[in-house]
Scaffold this motif. Structure first.
Motif, PDB file in Angstrom:
ATOM      1  N   UNK A  80       0.820  -1.217   0.000  1.00 45.68           N
ATOM      2  CA  UNK A  80       0.000   0.000   0.000  1.00 45.68           C
ATOM      3  C   UNK A  80       0.855   1.269   0.000  1.00 45.68           C
ATOM      4  N   UNK A  81       2.009   1.225   0.643  1.00 48.50           N
ATOM      5  CA  UNK A  81       2.902   2.393   0.646  1.00 48.50           C
ATOM      6  C   UNK A  81       3.290   2.752  -0.782  1.00 48.50           C
TER       7      UNK A  81
ATOM      8  N   UNK B  40      -3.760   4.978   1.494  1.00 45.17           N
ATOM      9  CA  UNK B  40      -3.695   5.317   2.914  1.00 45.17           C
ATOM     10  C   UNK B  40      -5.016   5.092   3.625  1.00 45.17           C
ATOM     11  N   UNK B  41      -5.901   4.289   3.040  1.00 45.50           N
ATOM     12  CA  UNK B  41      -7.219   4.087   3.625  1.00 45.50           C
ATOM     13  C   UNK B  41      -7.239   3.052   4.724  1.00 45.50           C
TER      14      UNK B  41
ATOM     15  N   UNK C  60     -11.823  -0.090   1.924  1.00 48.43           N
ATOM     16  CA  UNK C  60     -12.101   0.529   0.619  1.00 48.43           C
ATOM     17  C   UNK C  60     -10.873   0.494  -0.289  1.00 48.43           C
ATOM     18  N   UNK C  61     -10.011  -0.508  -0.058  1.00 48.76           N
ATOM     19  CA  UNK C  61      -8.781  -0.630  -0.849  1.00 48.76           C
ATOM     20  C   UNK C  61      -9.122  -0.797  -2.319  1.00 48.76           C
ATOM     21  N   UNK C  62      -8.468  -0.054  -3.204  1.00 43.34           N
ATOM     22  CA  UNK C  62      -8.757  -0.186  -4.622  1.00 43.34           C
ATOM     23  C   UNK C  62      -8.444  -1.596  -5.126  1.00 43.34           C
ATOM     24  N   UNK C  63      -9.156  -2.040  -6.126  1.00 43.90           N
ATOM     25  CA  UNK C  63      -8.931  -3.350  -6.718  1.00 43.90           C
ATOM     26  C   UNK C  63      -7.583  -3.367  -7.425  1.00 43.90           C
TER      27      UNK C  63
END
Length: 98
Positions: free
Chosen positions: A79-80, A85-86, A90-93
């Motif tokens: 993710x970094x 930063x969520x 709601x992490x993007x696909x």
């Protein structure tokens, strides 16, 4: 930070949860949560900086090595570099390239 220091922080939070008076307990919890919002931003920024340093533009540790070294999830390291930063809900696909 040692395991003992982590335990003391956890014990302090448990003590707040043990406050008998519900109004006083919620007041204490609210103050802690407000403080933690500010602290989380700073802690997240420090973690991000260290992850990037350990990766060293691809010349340092792998994502998996960083996750293991810091005791965090591989997805947190990923993710970094995705700029995410969520909260995780709601992490993007993943794109087709990933």
């Amino acid at each position: 930070m040692s395991d003992e220091e982590v335990r003391r922080v956890s014990d302090a939070l448990s003590a707040v949860e043990g406050i008998a008076d519900r109004v006083e307990r919620v007041r204490a919890q609210s103050r802690i949560m407000a403080d933690q919002v500010v602290r989380n931003r700073a802690w997240s920024a420090e973690r991000t900086a260290l992850i990037r340093e350990l990766w060293a533009e691809g010349e340092g540790m792998s994502y998996r090595e960083i996750a293991e070294h810091l005791g965090i999830k591989l997805s947190t390291v990923q993710d970094v570099f995705r700029g995410y930063k969520g909260s995780g809900t709601a992490r993007p696909k993943k794109s087709a390239e990933e």
